[in-house]
Design an enzyme around this catalytic site. Structure first.
Site, PDB file in Angstrom:
ATOM      1  N   ILE A 231       0.818  -1.219   0.000  1.00  0.00           N
ATOM      2  CA  ILE A 231       0.000   0.000   0.000  1.00  0.00           C
ATOM      3  C   ILE A 231       0.851   1.267   0.000  1.00  0.00           C
ATOM      4  O   ILE A 231       0.420   2.295  -0.500  1.00  0.00           O
ATOM      5  CB  ILE A 231      -1.013  -0.004   1.160  1.00  0.00           C
TER       6      ILE A 231
ATOM      7  N   VAL B 154       0.501  -2.442   8.597  1.00  0.00           N
ATOM      8  CA  VAL B 154       0.274  -1.345   7.653  1.00  0.00           C
ATOM      9  C   VAL B 154       0.635  -0.007   8.296  1.00  0.00           C
ATOM     10  O   VAL B 154       1.285   0.838   7.684  1.00  0.00           O
ATOM     11  CB  VAL B 154      -1.199  -1.343   7.179  1.00  0.00           C
ATOM     12  N   ASP B 155       0.224   0.184   9.533  1.00  0.00           N
ATOM     13  CA  ASP B 155       0.475   1.448  10.240  1.00  0.00           C
ATOM     14  C   ASP B 155       1.970   1.750  10.306  1.00  0.00           C
ATOM     15  O   ASP B 155       2.413   2.845   9.973  1.00  0.00           O
ATOM     16  CB  ASP B 155      -0.138   1.349  11.637  1.00  0.00           C
TER      17      ASP B 155
ATOM     18  N   GLY C 225      -5.106  -8.247  10.208  1.00  0.00           N
ATOM     19  CA  GLY C 225      -3.785  -8.634  10.697  1.00  0.00           C
ATOM     20  C   GLY C 225      -3.837  -8.944  12.182  1.00  0.00           C
ATOM     21  O   GLY C 225      -4.528  -9.862  12.625  1.00  0.00           O
TER      22      GLY C 225
ATOM     23  N   TYR D 191      -5.395  -7.624  14.480  1.00  0.00           N
ATOM     24  CA  TYR D 191      -6.728  -7.538  15.090  1.00  0.00           C
ATOM     25  C   TYR D 191      -7.582  -8.767  14.787  1.00  0.00           C
ATOM     26  O   TYR D 191      -8.728  -8.857  15.203  1.00  0.00           O
ATOM     27  CB  TYR D 191      -7.444  -6.260  14.658  1.00  0.00           C
TER      28      TYR D 191
END
Length: 174
Positions: A11, A33-34, A124, A126
Site C-alpha cells: 500500500i 500497515v500502520d 492482521g 486484530y
C-alpha cells in the site's frame, strides 16, 4: 459509480490520491500497515499525527473514525487514518469495521480525492476473519460510493495471495 479494483502489493507504493492507514488509536505508528506507512512516509506524517493528538484527538482516534494527514514521502497525496475493530467472537463489531470504510471514503471525498487505496483493515493483528472483512469492506464501499461521486477509483491493496483470493471471490459474487 466508482470502479473497484484489487491488487496484490504494498500500500505504501500506491499512486492514488489517498491511502488508508489501518492505524491504532494513538495515531503515533505501530506495526503492520500502520508501521509501514509511518516508516516509508517519513516524519511529516508523525508530526501531523502529533498535532492531531495535541488538539481534537487528545485521547486518540476512536474505532471506526477517520482523519487525514499528509502522505509525506509516499506517492499518495494524503493518508486517511482509521482505527479498525479487534475481532470478537462474542460481540458483533461489524458496524465498526463498516464505519472505517465509510468514514475513510467520506474524509477522502472532503479532500477532493478521486482515488483511494485501502488495506484489508483489521485482518492482521486484530484477527478479523478475511472473508468477513472482505464482505463488509466491499459492501460498504459500494454503498458509500453513491454518496461520494467524485471518487472514481477504490483500490484494495492486499498484501498476500490468500487475502487477495478471498477478496476476489467476494468481489466476483456481488
Amino acid at each position: 459509480m466508482a470502479a473497484i479494483e484489487l491488487v496484490k502489493g504494498d500500500i505504501t507504493r500506491q499512486d492514488t490520491d489517498v491511502v488508508v492507514n489501518a492505524a491504532n488509536s494513538s495515531l503515533l505508528g505501530g506495526g503492520g500497515v500502520d508501521g509501514a506507512i509511518h516508516r516509508k512516509g517519513g516524519p511529516e506524517i508523525l508530526a501531523e499525527c502529533r498535532e492531531l493528538r495535541a488538539g481534537h484527538y487528545g485521547k486518540g482516534l476512536k474505532t471506526g473514525h477517520a482523519v487525514a494527514t499528509t502522505a509525506g514521502k509516499l506517492p499518495a497525496h494524503w493518508v486517511v487514518h482509521t482505527v479498525g475493530p479487534v475481532w470478537s467472537g462474542s460481540e458483533d463489531r461489524s458496524a465498526l469495521l463498516a464505519d472505517c470504510h465509510r468514514n475513510s471514503l467520506l474524509v477522502a471525498a472532503e479532500l477532493g480525492a478521486a482515488s483511494v487505496a485501502f488495506p484489508a483493515i483489521s485482518t492482521g493483528i486484530y484477527r478479523w476473519p478475511v472473508r468477513s472483512a472482505a464482505e463488509i469492506a466491499l459492501a460498504t464501499v459500494r454503498e458509500t460510493a453513491e454518496e461520494t461521486p467524485g471518487i472514481a477509483l477504490i483500490r484494495f491493496v492486499l498484501f498476500d495471495q490468500a487475502t487477495y483470493d478471498v477478496f476476489a471471490e467476494e468481489l466476483a459474487e456481488k
